[in-house]
Design a protein around this motif. Sequence first.
Motif, mmCIF file in Angstrom:
data_model
loop_
_atom_site.group_PDB
_atom_site.id
_atom_site.type_symbol
_atom_site.label_atom_id
_atom_site.label_comp_id
_atom_site.label_asym_id
_atom_site.label_seq_id
_atom_site.Cartn_x
_atom_site.Cartn_y
_atom_site.Cartn_z
ATOM 1 N N TYR A 103 11.502 -49.960 -117.928
ATOM 2 C CA TYR A 103 10.262 -50.305 -117.226
ATOM 3 C C TYR A 103 10.067 -49.417 -116.021
ATOM 4 C CZ TYR A 103 6.509 -53.291 -115.469
ATOM 5 O OH TYR A 103 5.323 -53.774 -115.034
ATOM 6 N N TRP A 104 8.859 -48.882 -115.841
ATOM 7 C CA TRP A 104 8.614 -47.874 -114.837
ATOM 8 C C TRP A 104 8.822 -48.372 -113.413
ATOM 9 C CZ3 TRP A 104 4.668 -48.307 -111.223
ATOM 10 C CH2 TRP A 104 3.702 -49.297 -111.464
ATOM 11 N N ARG A 105 8.598 -49.659 -113.193
ATOM 12 C CA ARG A 105 8.703 -50.176 -111.829
ATOM 13 C C ARG A 105 10.129 -50.111 -111.284
ATOM 14 N NH1 ARG A 105 4.120 -52.555 -109.865
ATOM 15 N NH2 ARG A 105 2.559 -53.185 -111.396
ATOM 16 N N ASN A 106 11.098 -49.910 -112.145
ATOM 17 C CA ASN A 106 12.492 -49.863 -111.705
ATOM 18 C C ASN A 106 12.911 -48.491 -111.192
ATOM 19 O OD1 ASN A 106 13.089 -52.590 -112.301
ATOM 20 N ND2 ASN A 106 13.273 -52.061 -114.458
ATOM 21 N N TYR A 107 12.022 -47.516 -111.326
ATOM 22 C CA TYR A 107 12.366 -46.166 -110.881
ATOM 23 C C TYR A 107 12.150 -46.021 -109.382
ATOM 24 C CZ TYR A 107 13.352 -44.645 -115.538
ATOM 25 O OH TYR A 107 13.937 -44.504 -116.760
ATOM 26 N N ASP A 108 13.031 -45.239 -108.787
ATOM 27 C CA ASP A 108 13.064 -45.160 -107.330
ATOM 28 C C ASP A 108 12.161 -44.077 -106.758
ATOM 29 O OD1 ASP A 108 16.393 -45.502 -108.173
ATOM 30 O OD2 ASP A 108 15.371 -47.069 -107.030
ATOM 31 N N TYR A 109 12.012 -42.980 -107.492
ATOM 32 C CA TYR A 109 11.319 -41.818 -106.941
ATOM 33 C C TYR A 109 10.297 -41.296 -107.946
ATOM 34 C CZ TYR A 109 15.572 -42.150 -104.183
ATOM 35 O OH TYR A 109 16.598 -42.621 -103.417
ATOM 36 N N TRP A 110 9.172 -40.844 -107.393
ATOM 37 C CA TRP A 110 8.065 -40.425 -108.254
ATOM 38 C C TRP A 110 7.420 -39.141 -107.748
ATOM 39 C CZ3 TRP A 110 6.780 -42.811 -112.729
ATOM 40 C CH2 TRP A 110 7.364 -44.061 -112.965
ATOM 41 N N GLY A 111 6.973 -38.322 -108.704
ATOM 42 C CA GLY A 111 6.086 -37.229 -108.360
ATOM 43 C C GLY A 111 4.666 -37.761 -108.222
ATOM 44 N N LEU A 112 3.771 -36.899 -107.778
ATOM 45 C CA LEU A 112 2.397 -37.329 -107.523
ATOM 46 C C LEU A 112 1.538 -37.368 -108.774
ATOM 47 C CD1 LEU A 112 1.668 -35.553 -104.132
ATOM 48 C CD2 LEU A 112 2.393 -37.912 -104.545
ATOM 49 N N GLY A 113 2.052 -36.799 -109.857
ATOM 50 C CA GLY A 113 1.316 -36.858 -111.108
ATOM 51 C C GLY A 113 0.620 -35.556 -111.467
ATOM 52 N N SER A 114 0.471 -35.367 -112.768
ATOM 53 C CA SER A 114 -0.240 -34.199 -113.308
ATOM 54 C C SER A 114 -1.228 -34.712 -114.342
ATOM 55 C CB SER A 114 0.742 -33.228 -113.976
ATOM 56 O OG SER A 114 1.681 -32.710 -113.058
#
Length: 120
Positions: A103-114
């Motif tokens: 599940y994506w909500r469990n991830y700690d760090y994110w890029g801004l998106g492409s």
Amino acid sequence: EVVLSQSGGGSVQTGGSLRLSCSASEVTYCMAWFRQTPGKDREEVVFIYRDGEKRYRSSVKGRFTASQDNAQKILYLQLDSLQPEDSGMYYCAAYGGNFCPVYWRNYDYWGLGSLVTVSA
């Protein structure tokens, strides 16, 4: 803290190709690519383990290829045979633990998106 900087994306016609890149300040045990379209929940595209193992979403198997340059700390996602339903915002993500959460909500760090747009 892991900083993820994304590049790539664009607009193509059905059957076209694009490549996304994600430069990481640190490569964690689990990195991943997710995507999201308006009105839908964010969904996994591929999980990338530090040992090189990759687990793809079934709908992208054989069309998308994830790779990484651990020395340069860059992840790539090659998108081939693109279909309109592949359109959306694609995100690079990192998780600090020793497994890959689904599940994506469990991830700690994110890029801004492409942004990827595939026209019929």
